[in-house]
Design a protein around this motif. Sequence first.
Motif, short mmCIF file in Angstrom:
data_model
loop_
_atom_site.label_atom_id
_atom_site.label_comp_id
_atom_site.label_asym_id
_atom_site.label_seq_id
_atom_site.Cartn_x
_atom_site.Cartn_y
_atom_site.Cartn_z
N GLY A 1 0.82 -1.27 -0.13
CA GLY A 1 0.00 -0.07 -0.14
C GLY A 1 0.87 1.25 -0.03
N LEU A 2 0.16 2.54 0.15
CA LEU A 2 0.83 3.84 0.12
C LEU A 2 0.43 4.32 1.09
N LEU A 3 1.55 5.20 1.89
CA LEU A 3 1.21 5.86 3.03
C LEU A 3 1.76 7.24 2.84
N ASN B 1 10.05 -3.75 4.27
CA ASN B 1 8.66 -4.06 3.55
C ASN B 1 8.34 -3.42 2.15
N GLN B 2 8.80 -4.30 1.30
CA GLN B 2 9.04 -3.55 -0.11
C GLN B 2 7.47 -3.45 -0.81
N GLY B 3 6.62 -3.75 -0.19
CA GLY B 3 5.21 -3.58 -0.86
C GLY B 3 4.69 -2.22 -0.32
N VAL B 4 5.25 -1.80 0.65
CA VAL B 4 4.72 -0.44 1.10
C VAL B 4 5.64 0.65 0.72
N ARG B 5 4.79 1.78 -0.06
CA ARG B 5 5.56 2.92 -0.36
C ARG B 5 5.14 3.96 0.63
N VAL B 6 6.22 4.95 0.81
CA VAL B 6 5.94 6.10 1.53
C VAL B 6 6.26 7.22 0.93
N GLU B 7 5.34 8.16 0.96
CA GLU B 7 5.61 9.56 0.46
C GLU B 7 5.93 10.46 1.76
N MET B 8 6.76 11.19 1.57
CA MET B 8 7.30 11.98 2.86
C MET B 8 7.60 13.51 2.32
N ASP B 9 6.93 14.52 2.99
CA ASP B 9 7.08 15.55 2.83
C ASP B 9 7.50 16.43 4.26
N ARG C 1 -7.01 2.99 10.50
CA ARG C 1 -5.86 2.18 10.89
C ARG C 1 -5.58 1.06 10.10
N SER C 2 -5.01 0.94 8.90
CA SER C 2 -4.95 -0.08 7.95
C SER C 2 -3.67 -0.97 8.68
N ALA C 3 -3.62 -2.09 7.85
CA ALA C 3 -2.53 -3.00 8.30
C ALA C 3 -1.09 -2.38 7.87
N VAL C 4 -0.76 -1.72 6.77
CA VAL C 4 0.18 -1.02 6.43
C VAL C 4 0.46 0.04 7.42
N PHE C 5 -0.52 0.92 7.87
CA PHE C 5 -0.36 2.05 8.59
C PHE C 5 0.06 1.62 9.96
N GLU C 6 -0.59 0.58 10.54
CA GLU C 6 0.03 -0.12 11.92
C GLU C 6 1.45 -0.60 11.69
N GLN C 7 1.85 -1.28 10.64
CA GLN C 7 3.28 -1.45 10.40
C GLN C 7 4.18 -0.40 10.30
N LEU C 8 3.99 0.85 9.80
CA LEU C 8 4.87 1.92 9.69
C LEU C 8 4.85 2.57 11.12
N CYS C 9 3.60 2.77 11.83
CA CYS C 9 3.76 3.15 13.24
C CYS C 9 4.55 2.37 14.07
N ASP C 10 4.44 0.95 14.13
CA ASP C 10 5.17 0.08 14.95
C ASP C 10 6.69 0.35 14.47
N PHE C 11 6.91 0.39 13.32
CA PHE C 11 8.45 0.36 13.14
C PHE C 11 9.00 1.74 13.43
N ILE C 12 8.20 3.06 13.31
CA ILE C 12 8.74 4.08 13.90
C ILE C 12 8.94 4.13 15.48
N VAL C 13 8.04 3.68 16.01
CA VAL C 13 8.00 3.68 17.68
C VAL C 13 9.30 2.62 17.94
N GLY C 14 9.41 1.58 17.27
CA GLY C 14 10.34 0.71 17.71
C GLY C 14 11.81 1.16 17.09
N TRP C 15 12.07 2.04 16.33
CA TRP C 15 13.16 2.35 15.82
C TRP C 15 14.15 3.33 16.39
N SER C 16 15.38 3.08 16.57
CA SER C 16 16.47 4.08 17.44
C SER C 16 17.53 4.13 16.37
N PRO C 17 18.00 5.39 16.49
CA PRO C 17 19.26 5.93 15.48
C PRO C 17 20.40 5.48 15.80
N LEU C 18 20.28 4.71 17.28
CA LEU C 18 21.88 4.14 17.64
C LEU C 18 22.05 2.88 17.01
#
Length: 297
Positions: free
Chosen positions: A93-95, A119-127, A280-297
């Motif tokens: 999907g697209l987010l 997550n190669q099936g998910v495309r994210v557009e960011m501004d 909150r679609s499945a891909v929406f939850e995927q990205l949210c979970d990834f962001i919350v669990g991600w660390s720059p370190l």
Amino acid sequence: MHITLRQLEIFRAVAQFGRVTGAAESLYISQPAASMALSELEKHLGPLFDRNQGAGLKMNDAGRALLPKACELIDRAKELEMQFAGTGSYKSGLLVMNASSTIGNNLLPKMLSKFSKENQGVRVEMDIDNTRVIEQRILDFKIDLAVVEGTCVHPDIAVTTWLADELVIICRPGHPLANKSNIPLTALSDEFWVLREQGSGTRELFDEMIAPQLNSPKVAMILNRSEAVKQAVSDGVGIACISSLAAKSALDSGHMATIGVIGLNLKRHFYLIAHKKKYRSAVFEQLCDFIVGWSPL
């Protein structure tokens, strides 16, 4: 009653653009076709917009009640299309997301690159924009989610605390106070400041923590990107207060220096935000979970 997804798509576009012409252009249809579809929808549901001559269309209470439901139906329909269009998976999907300047320029490229590989099936557009502009886009359902550095207290926005950050006061290396510590804030009363624009999280913290103690800060320049602020400081325009994350590379390379002010707490957090009524679609939850669990370190 017979309401179509196309009518709801046109309604959503009109709500976002405030004009039928802009909505029609965004959907690649004619203005008369968009007007007719909106008229048919309002025949079923009643007026959805207040019409003021020359002022465009503004949603009324009925329109505001319909918007999240219309967005959910459209998103669910797209989700169904993706699952049965050949992938056989909800993981496509697209987010559309936004980020404030510090996060978008310093964290998101690396983070989204890692997300895309996993997550190669998910495309994210960011501004990138400032917190207040992004907050309004969330409220208008123009974007799916965002990560921002400013606080959001609107009752319709769900906020998740994300990463810790801290602002630092920077100056050019040749500044008399460069790399000195225990400097009282009053010692900066005669300095010229390069500030971020109103609406940015960085500017909000400056206005809250620094400006009141300087009475009337001398503002040399106001810029809407951290990179531009750093360049102005490097050129000797003045000093600035920006995220340690945004300043890190310049400080590490010696192109910038800090001024250590005693008793000044400029710690803050970054936040993940989304509309509480957003589907909150499945891909929406995927990205949210990834962001919350991600660390720059």
